[in-house]
Motif scaffolding. Structure first.
Motif, PDB file in Angstrom:
ATOM      1  N   LEU A   1      15.340   8.672   1.717  1.00  0.00           N
ATOM      2  CA  LEU A   1      13.791   8.855   1.240  1.00  0.00           C
ATOM      3  C   LEU A   1      13.954   9.806   0.195  1.00  0.00           C
ATOM      4  O   LEU A   1      14.049  11.172   0.643  1.00  0.00           O
ATOM      5  N   LEU A   2      13.419   9.786  -1.056  1.00  0.00           N
ATOM      6  CA  LEU A   2      13.256  10.657  -2.193  1.00  0.00           C
ATOM      7  C   LEU A   2      11.743  11.113  -2.160  1.00  0.00           C
ATOM      8  O   LEU A   2      11.197  12.192  -2.097  1.00  0.00           O
ATOM      9  N   MET A   3      11.022  10.171  -2.401  1.00  0.00           N
ATOM     10  CA  MET A   3       9.437  10.198  -2.479  1.00  0.00           C
ATOM     11  C   MET A   3       8.886   9.205  -1.892  1.00  0.00           C
ATOM     12  O   MET A   3       9.360   8.014  -1.785  1.00  0.00           O
ATOM     13  N   TYR A   4       7.297   9.471  -1.683  1.00  0.00           N
ATOM     14  CA  TYR A   4       6.723   8.579  -0.833  1.00  0.00           C
ATOM     15  C   TYR A   4       5.249   8.851  -1.359  1.00  0.00           C
ATOM     16  O   TYR A   4       4.709   9.869  -1.687  1.00  0.00           O
ATOM     17  N   THR A   5       4.474   7.566  -1.477  1.00  0.00           N
ATOM     18  CA  THR A   5       3.300   7.728  -2.243  1.00  0.00           C
ATOM     19  C   THR A   5       2.435   6.539  -1.454  1.00  0.00           C
ATOM     20  O   THR A   5       2.542   5.401  -1.345  1.00  0.00           O
TER      21      THR A   5
ATOM     22  N   SER B   1      -0.981   4.339  -1.774  1.00  0.00           N
ATOM     23  CA  SER B   1      -1.998   3.723  -2.909  1.00  0.00           C
ATOM     24  C   SER B   1      -1.536   4.459  -4.259  1.00  0.00           C
ATOM     25  O   SER B   1      -0.536   4.855  -4.607  1.00  0.00           O
ATOM     26  N   SER B   2      -2.946   4.316  -5.247  1.00  0.00           N
ATOM     27  CA  SER B   2      -2.497   4.962  -6.223  1.00  0.00           C
ATOM     28  C   SER B   2      -2.511   6.363  -6.510  1.00  0.00           C
ATOM     29  O   SER B   2      -2.978   6.851  -5.521  1.00  0.00           O
ATOM     30  N   GLY B   3      -1.841   6.872  -7.669  1.00  0.00           N
ATOM     31  CA  GLY B   3      -1.990   8.176  -7.768  1.00  0.00           C
ATOM     32  C   GLY B   3      -0.693   8.836  -8.135  1.00  0.00           C
ATOM     33  O   GLY B   3       0.434   8.145  -8.287  1.00  0.00           O
ATOM     34  N   ASN B   4      -0.698  10.131  -8.194  1.00  0.00           N
ATOM     35  CA  ASN B   4       0.685  10.741  -8.518  1.00  0.00           C
ATOM     36  C   ASN B   4       0.901  11.776  -7.541  1.00  0.00           C
ATOM     37  O   ASN B   4       0.261  12.268  -6.731  1.00  0.00           O
ATOM     38  N   LYS B   5       2.218  11.896  -7.282  1.00  0.00           N
ATOM     39  CA  LYS B   5       3.264  12.762  -6.425  1.00  0.00           C
ATOM     40  C   LYS B   5       3.832  13.669  -7.070  1.00  0.00           C
ATOM     41  O   LYS B   5       4.912  13.071  -7.408  1.00  0.00           O
ATOM     42  N   GLU B   6       4.083  14.855  -6.923  1.00  0.00           N
ATOM     43  CA  GLU B   6       5.087  15.741  -7.458  1.00  0.00           C
ATOM     44  C   GLU B   6       5.668  16.463  -6.408  1.00  0.00           C
ATOM     45  O   GLU B   6       5.226  16.901  -5.721  1.00  0.00           O
ATOM     46  N   ASP B   7       7.140  16.791  -6.645  1.00  0.00           N
ATOM     47  CA  ASP B   7       8.003  17.226  -5.373  1.00  0.00           C
ATOM     48  C   ASP B   7       9.194  18.159  -6.403  1.00  0.00           C
ATOM     49  O   ASP B   7      10.290  17.325  -6.791  1.00  0.00           O
TER      50      ASP B   7
ATOM     51  N   GLN C   1       0.831  -1.340  -0.138  1.00  0.00           N
ATOM     52  CA  GLN C   1       0.226   0.101  -0.001  1.00  0.00           C
ATOM     53  C   GLN C   1       0.815   1.240  -0.021  1.00  0.00           C
ATOM     54  O   GLN C   1       0.292   2.176  -0.322  1.00  0.00           O
ATOM     55  N   TYR C   2       2.154   1.205   0.508  1.00  0.00           N
ATOM     56  CA  TYR C   2       2.869   2.440   0.571  1.00  0.00           C
ATOM     57  C   TYR C   2       4.147   2.091  -0.525  1.00  0.00           C
ATOM     58  O   TYR C   2       4.795   1.032  -0.420  1.00  0.00           O
TER      59      TYR C   2
END
Lengths: 114, 113
Positions: free
Chosen positions: B46-50, B52-58, B31-32
């Motif tokens: 750690l660079l990015m964390y999401t 469940s489904s979807g997009n995340k921008e940083d 799930q993670y």
């Protein structure tokens, strides 16, 4: 704030020798982990602990033992080192289960068994 | 079959290129989803964390998760030589499972000036 500190950073062992790797964290984290990293294999979990006095086996536990007598320390032991245990060992810690929490890693211990 | 598959590369791109890194997985309980960056002779960070489904921008980084396809991606825009590192995808199950991280084998990226 030191984070996660591993001791030693480098070590060369002869086959059959024993040693203990020390991991210390100063973030009051409940969870602690030992991984090994080999070329092309990524990070593989050896043992982990969900709290002081508790330990559990991970993916590749054979040949290793661990102890967590104090919350801040997690020890990894090799009773009789083998060349197959030549690897880079990483310790990590993370706080109690909470979405978004990251695992913090130490700088690694490079172990060579000859 | 490994639970998490990642192309090890190595991947070499010119500065300014768009980089796409991918992982597939087989465990539907994950799930993670995370991306860690590891510089040579250092521990992963750690660079990015999401979740469940979807997009995340940083900034220049975008993480995508498609749980229906069991596929995650990391995109790096306007890549820089300082992005040269090994990128590891990592995944974990639901709360209460000790949140063990299962890692991919890592993709080694070099961004050429």
């Amino acid at each position: 704030n030191a984070g996660v500190t591993q001791t030693p950073k480098f070590r060369v062992l002869k086959t059959g020798q024993s040693m203990t790797l020390l991991c210390a964290q100063d973030m009051n984290h409940e969870y602690m982990y030992w991984y090994r990293q080999d070329p092309g294999m990524g990070l593989r979990l050896i043992h982990y602990s969900v709290g002081e006095g508790t330990t559990a086996k991970g993916e590749v536990p054979d040949g290793y033992n661990v102890s967590r007598l104090k919350k801040q320390n997690f020890l990894l032991g090799l009773e009789s080192a083998a060349p197959s245990q030549t690897s880079v060992y990483f310790c990590a810690s993370r706080p109690l289960d909470n979405p978004g929490t990251e695992a913090f890693f130490g700088q690694g211990t490079r172990l060579t068994v000859v | 079959q490994k639970e998490v598959e990642q192309d090890p590369g190595p991947l070499s791109v010119p500065e300014g290129a768009i980089v796409s890194l991918n992982c597939t997985y087989s465990n539907s309980a994950f799930q993670y989803f995370m991306w860690y960056r590891q510089y040579s002779r250092k521990g992963p960070e750690l660079l990015m964390y999401t979740y469940s489904s979807g997009n995340k921008e940083d900034g220049r980084f975008t993480a995508q998760v498609d749980k229906s396809s069991k596929y995650i991606s990391l995109f790096i825009r306007d890549s820089q030589p300082s992005d040269s590192a090994t990128y590891l995808c990592a995944m974990s199950g639901p709360s209460g499972s000790a949140r063990q991280l299962t890692f991919g084998s890592g993709t080694q990226l070099t961004v050429l000036p």
